[in-house]
Design an enzyme around this catalytic site. Sequence first.
Site, PDB file in Angstrom:
ATOM      1  N   TRP A  78       0.816  -1.222   0.000  1.00  0.00           N
ATOM      2  CA  TRP A  78       0.000   0.000   0.000  1.00  0.00           C
ATOM      3  C   TRP A  78       0.844   1.265   0.000  1.00  0.00           C
ATOM      4  O   TRP A  78       1.863   1.340   0.687  1.00  0.00           O
ATOM      5  CB  TRP A  78      -0.880  -0.004   1.253  1.00  0.00           C
ATOM      6  N   MET A  79       0.402   2.284  -0.729  1.00  0.00           N
ATOM      7  CA  MET A  79       1.026   3.615  -0.712  1.00  0.00           C
ATOM      8  C   MET A  79      -0.039   4.674  -0.470  1.00  0.00           C
ATOM      9  O   MET A  79      -1.109   4.616  -1.068  1.00  0.00           O
ATOM     10  CB  MET A  79       1.690   3.873  -2.071  1.00  0.00           C
ATOM     11  N   ASP A 115       0.251   9.126   1.051  1.00  0.00           N
ATOM     12  CA  ASP A 115       0.919  10.426   0.819  1.00  0.00           C
ATOM     13  C   ASP A 115       2.379  10.391   0.345  1.00  0.00           C
ATOM     14  O   ASP A 115       3.189   9.635   0.886  1.00  0.00           O
ATOM     15  CB  ASP A 115       0.988  11.240   2.116  1.00  0.00           C
ATOM     16  N   PHE A 170       4.304   8.460  10.336  1.00  0.00           N
ATOM     17  CA  PHE A 170       3.377   9.206   9.478  1.00  0.00           C
ATOM     18  C   PHE A 170       4.127  10.232   8.616  1.00  0.00           C
ATOM     19  O   PHE A 170       5.341  10.354   8.677  1.00  0.00           O
ATOM     20  CB  PHE A 170       2.316   9.896  10.343  1.00  0.00           C
ATOM     21  N   ARG A 223       0.323  16.844  13.130  1.00  0.00           N
ATOM     22  CA  ARG A 223       1.110  15.974  12.244  1.00  0.00           C
ATOM     23  C   ARG A 223       1.515  16.633  10.928  1.00  0.00           C
ATOM     24  O   ARG A 223       1.115  17.711  10.598  1.00  0.00           O
ATOM     25  CB  ARG A 223       0.324  14.697  11.955  1.00  0.00           C
ATOM     26  N   GLU A 227      -4.609  18.497   7.090  1.00  0.00           N
ATOM     27  CA  GLU A 227      -3.467  17.588   7.010  1.00  0.00           C
ATOM     28  C   GLU A 227      -2.460  18.076   5.967  1.00  0.00           C
ATOM     29  O   GLU A 227      -2.788  18.855   5.070  1.00  0.00           O
ATOM     30  CB  GLU A 227      -3.937  16.189   6.599  1.00  0.00           C
TER      31      GLU A 227
HETATM   32  C1  FRU Z   1      -3.056  12.014   5.000  1.00  0.00           C
HETATM   33  C2  FRU Z   1      -2.691  11.296   6.277  1.00  0.00           C
HETATM   34  C3  FRU Z   1      -1.678  12.128   7.057  1.00  0.00           C
HETATM   35  C4  FRU Z   1      -0.968  11.095   7.891  1.00  0.00           C
HETATM   36  C5  FRU Z   1      -0.934   9.919   6.950  1.00  0.00           C
HETATM   37  C6  FRU Z   1      -1.019   8.575   7.596  1.00  0.00           C
HETATM   38  O1  FRU Z   1      -3.451  11.181   3.970  1.00  0.00           O
HETATM   39  O2  FRU Z   1      -3.851  11.047   7.041  1.00  0.00           O
HETATM   40  O3  FRU Z   1      -2.240  13.165   7.816  1.00  0.00           O
HETATM   41  O4  FRU Z   1       0.286  11.527   8.279  1.00  0.00           O
HETATM   42  O5  FRU Z   1      -2.017  10.070   6.060  1.00  0.00           O
HETATM   43  O6  FRU Z   1      -0.792   7.568   6.677  1.00  0.00           O
END
Ligand code: FRU
Length: 492
Positions: free
Chosen positions: A33-34, A36, A95, A164, A220
Amino acid sequence: MSYILRDARKYEEINSRLIAQRPGFHLSARVGWMNDPNGFSWYKGRYHMFYQYYPYQTEWGPCYWGHAVSDDLLHWEYLPAALAPDQLYDRTGAFSGCAVTMEDGRQALIYTGNVDVEMPDGSCLREQTQNIAFGDGIDYVKYEGNPIMDKALLPKKASTMDFRDPKVFRHNGHWYCVTGSQKSCDHDGQLLLFRSEDLINWQFDHILVENKGRFGLMWECPDFFELDGKYVAITSPQDMLPRGFEYHNGDGTLCLIGSADENLNFTEEHDQAIDYGIDFYAPQTILTPDGRRVMIGWMQNWDTSRAVDRRMDRWIGQMTLPRELHLINNRLYETPVRELENLRRNKVEHHGILIDDEIELPDISGRRVDLTVRVRPVEAENLYRKFAIHFAEDADFHTTLSFHLEEEITKIDRKHSGSRRAIIHQRRALTPCAKPGEWSVRLILDDNSAEAFINNGEYVMTVLIYTRISADQISFVCQGKAIMDVEKYDLQ
Ligand code: FRU
């Protein structure tokens, strides 16, 4: 190196060899899985791209950082996974975050450590901190003093559970870091700015932008940069409500254009979506060595991830094309990186074609193509009503990009592109013409994706399609009469 990272490196090495089919020039998950893009950077003479990664299944899981490098932003070479969730402070996920080059030549990865603790009543207590790892472009060692930013630094009212996605940049001789945040009382999104001299010791500087209830809830994956004499803040708000054709329900993207003073106090002047399609989220930018601001996003979205057929392959998730950014009249323009032109082969051109029905043109077909279409009315008093391009087409399937002249709306429709899920398959954008009826698109197809750069990149619509690759016809339809010019290249 922890055994968790070592196992993942072994696993990806072996299992990625079993993957036969990948997009031609988009970065995809090495295996599993990929989501961000992370740590998009230029280091030791190459572009580096890291990404949110769960190698063991084609579903989101406690995140690792996948890693790839490229010379041209289009051909990527995989490197071993860079980070694993192997410390107390990141044990349920390394993350999203960023990468910068330090003065001593090392590369620093700055990322969010996620810790989810399940409570006896079934609820989840989460803590997010920012952490740093140092490396040479392949191997990274987490700093023994992590975390470098925790809840003690947060301003009043900021949620400690949602802190985050640090993006660090240099300004006026200081390091600055913008992070996503929300207020704990009402979940209203905000971007926080921190400052440091050494990347280790940080202090809170100020709130860069406050949502004030306008665009979704938690914000985010922010970025903040100078572009064409202005300042631009981008972020991906969760849980948006629709507004006109600009913003849609769910997780979206937001671009705020404005100005900033010396101390980075930001004044907003204009807001807009970053992509008007279905599959786009969490973009991140880089300043290339030759001074271009280039953005890459995750070519998928949380709610629409269900459309992907997980039985099909051992990987899911790809990045968008890298896009060069510009501001024109306070709007964000995006165009495919110019390196894409080096992949063009077999030019086909058709000029001044009169269209008043449905037509196909000689040698215009394919699923890895760079297709530019310009349409104009035959005469000013006699405007056409609708113009459409069907692509990834055969007897059973097609995807449609259409322009509806009276409403000045461009619509992407992937209903007939192999999805078996009851999710969104259409989206519209308001795309005003410079002159009545003059509309253009540069459409980039790469197997299972379509990125439409409309009116010279003023609007972009990105969608994934699931259509079998043999469906490679392209046709044009007009209600009323129009003239069109078509230019097409295969991308190899
Ligand atoms: C955005 C997110 C980020 C987080 C990451 C976790 O798509 O929710 O905020 O760091 O994905 O995979």
